[in-house]
Design a protein around this motif. Structure first.
Motif, mmCIF file in Angstrom:
data_model
loop_
_atom_site.group_PDB
_atom_site.id
_atom_site.type_symbol
_atom_site.label_atom_id
_atom_site.label_comp_id
_atom_site.label_asym_id
_atom_site.label_seq_id
_atom_site.Cartn_x
_atom_site.Cartn_y
_atom_site.Cartn_z
ATOM 1 N N TYR A 1 0.617 46.846 53.478
ATOM 2 C CA TYR A 1 -0.401 46.791 52.435
ATOM 3 C C TYR A 1 -1.418 47.933 52.522
ATOM 4 O O TYR A 1 -2.273 48.062 51.659
ATOM 5 C CB TYR A 1 -1.124 45.433 52.432
ATOM 6 C CG TYR A 1 -1.903 45.104 53.665
ATOM 7 C CD1 TYR A 1 -3.258 45.425 53.764
ATOM 8 C CD2 TYR A 1 -1.309 44.456 54.731
ATOM 9 C CE1 TYR A 1 -3.987 45.117 54.890
ATOM 10 C CE2 TYR A 1 -2.030 44.142 55.863
ATOM 11 C CZ TYR A 1 -3.363 44.468 55.937
ATOM 12 O OH TYR A 1 -4.076 44.158 57.059
ATOM 13 N N ARG A 2 -1.311 48.778 53.531
ATOM 14 C CA ARG A 2 -2.202 49.941 53.609
ATOM 15 C C ARG A 2 -1.543 51.009 54.475
ATOM 16 O O ARG A 2 -0.886 50.694 55.456
ATOM 17 C CB ARG A 2 -3.546 49.545 54.212
ATOM 18 C CG ARG A 2 -4.521 50.707 54.267
ATOM 19 C CD ARG A 2 -5.941 50.276 54.499
ATOM 20 N NE ARG A 2 -6.394 49.541 53.316
ATOM 21 C CZ ARG A 2 -7.225 48.533 53.352
ATOM 22 N NH1 ARG A 2 -7.687 48.099 54.490
ATOM 23 N NH2 ARG A 2 -7.603 47.924 52.245
ATOM 24 N N ARG A 3 -1.743 52.263 54.073
ATOM 25 C CA ARG A 3 -1.212 53.398 54.831
ATOM 26 C C ARG A 3 -2.378 54.243 55.334
ATOM 27 O O ARG A 3 -3.350 54.441 54.623
ATOM 28 C CB ARG A 3 -0.319 54.264 53.950
ATOM 29 C CG ARG A 3 0.924 53.560 53.484
ATOM 30 C CD ARG A 3 1.718 54.452 52.523
ATOM 31 N NE ARG A 3 2.857 53.750 52.002
ATOM 32 C CZ ARG A 3 4.032 53.670 52.615
ATOM 33 N NH1 ARG A 3 4.209 54.284 53.751
ATOM 34 N NH2 ARG A 3 5.026 53.002 52.071
ATOM 35 N N TYR A 4 -2.241 54.735 56.544
ATOM 36 C CA TYR A 4 -3.235 55.620 57.133
ATOM 37 C C TYR A 4 -2.552 56.955 57.428
ATOM 38 O O TYR A 4 -1.520 56.977 58.095
ATOM 39 C CB TYR A 4 -3.799 55.016 58.428
ATOM 40 C CG TYR A 4 -4.374 53.637 58.237
ATOM 41 C CD1 TYR A 4 -5.644 53.477 57.696
ATOM 42 C CD2 TYR A 4 -3.656 52.497 58.580
ATOM 43 C CE1 TYR A 4 -6.183 52.213 57.512
ATOM 44 C CE2 TYR A 4 -4.190 51.235 58.401
ATOM 45 C CZ TYR A 4 -5.443 51.098 57.860
ATOM 46 O OH TYR A 4 -5.979 49.850 57.677
ATOM 47 N N ARG A 5 -3.116 58.049 56.927
ATOM 48 C CA ARG A 5 -2.468 59.341 57.110
ATOM 49 C C ARG A 5 -3.419 60.430 57.582
ATOM 50 O O ARG A 5 -2.974 61.425 58.129
ATOM 51 C CB ARG A 5 -1.827 59.810 55.801
ATOM 52 C CG ARG A 5 -0.798 58.839 55.256
ATOM 53 C CD ARG A 5 -0.190 59.308 53.967
ATOM 54 N NE ARG A 5 -1.219 59.560 52.955
ATOM 55 C CZ ARG A 5 -1.078 60.429 51.966
ATOM 56 N NH1 ARG A 5 0.020 61.104 51.829
ATOM 57 N NH2 ARG A 5 -2.056 60.603 51.096
ATOM 58 N N ILE A 6 -4.709 60.276 57.385
ATOM 59 C CA ILE A 6 -5.643 61.353 57.679
ATOM 60 C C ILE A 6 -6.108 61.295 59.141
ATOM 61 O O ILE A 6 -5.873 62.226 59.903
ATOM 62 C CB ILE A 6 -6.869 61.314 56.742
ATOM 63 C CG1 ILE A 6 -6.442 61.272 55.267
ATOM 64 C CG2 ILE A 6 -7.790 62.498 57.025
ATOM 65 C CD1 ILE A 6 -5.615 62.439 54.808
ATOM 66 N N VAL A 7 -6.764 60.238 59.540
ATOM 67 C CA VAL A 7 -7.301 60.135 60.896
ATOM 68 C C VAL A 7 -6.192 59.841 61.896
ATOM 69 O O VAL A 7 -6.132 60.426 62.973
ATOM 70 C CB VAL A 7 -8.409 59.065 60.967
ATOM 71 C CG1 VAL A 7 -8.908 58.899 62.382
ATOM 72 C CG2 VAL A 7 -9.548 59.447 60.032
ATOM 73 N N PHE A 8 -5.323 58.918 61.568
ATOM 74 C CA PHE A 8 -4.140 58.665 62.375
ATOM 75 C C PHE A 8 -2.997 58.274 61.451
ATOM 76 O O PHE A 8 -3.192 58.008 60.278
ATOM 77 C CB PHE A 8 -4.403 57.620 63.474
ATOM 78 C CG PHE A 8 -4.420 56.199 63.007
ATOM 79 C CD1 PHE A 8 -3.302 55.402 63.166
ATOM 80 C CD2 PHE A 8 -5.545 55.648 62.417
ATOM 81 C CE1 PHE A 8 -3.311 54.082 62.744
ATOM 82 C CE2 PHE A 8 -5.572 54.338 62.003
ATOM 83 C CZ PHE A 8 -4.444 53.558 62.169
ATOM 84 N N ASN A 9 -1.810 58.250 61.987
ATOM 85 C CA ASN A 9 -0.608 57.972 61.206
ATOM 86 C C ASN A 9 -0.172 56.540 61.486
ATOM 87 O O ASN A 9 0.327 56.239 62.561
ATOM 88 C CB ASN A 9 0.487 58.966 61.603
ATOM 89 C CG ASN A 9 1.790 58.729 60.886
ATOM 90 O OD1 ASN A 9 1.863 57.994 59.920
ATOM 91 N ND2 ASN A 9 2.841 59.367 61.365
ATOM 92 N N GLY A 10 -0.400 55.660 60.525
ATOM 93 C CA GLY A 10 -0.032 54.273 60.752
ATOM 94 C C GLY A 10 -0.008 53.467 59.470
ATOM 95 O O GLY A 10 -0.303 53.980 58.386
#
Length: 108
Positions: free
Chosen positions: A92-101
């Motif tokens: 339900y959420r992607r993280y790409r800038i601070v960390f990849n997860g």
């Protein structure tokens, strides 16, 4: 594939053991992938000069776009594997800038 399942199972067990999580609701976990996020990759780059690494991160640059596309592709591959291993899991959420997860909801 076994490492994926093992990691998600361990995360679920920790979440279930946490105080206040004994309800029958879904378990929320954040899965961190191996490749770094854009900010960390930029800071650790051996290709960029020291001054370039210290500048403000430009999300619109071609280099940033290229890296974020690669991160998105890796996240999509992970999501496909996750769907095969744990069909009830929902990203339900992607993280790409601070960390990849990815933030994942798992049915309890």
């Amino acid at each position: 594939m076994a490492r994926l399942r093992y990691g998600v199972v361990i995360a679920c067990l920790f979440a279930l053991a946490a105080p206040g999580s004994a309800s029958a609701g879904d378990v929320q976990v954040v899965v961190r992938l191996a490749a770094p996020g854009l900010a960390e990759a930029t800071a650790q780059s051996r290709v960029l000069s020291v001054s370039a690494r210290r500048q403000r991160l430009d999300l619109r640059s071609p280099t940033s776009h290229s890296y974020l596309d690669a991160v998105l592709l890796a996240q999509e591959r992970f999501e496909e594997r996750l769907a095969r291993e744990l069909p009830g899991a929902v990203v339900y959420r992607r993280y790409r800038i601070v960390f990849n997860g990815l933030a994942v909801s798992l049915s309890a």
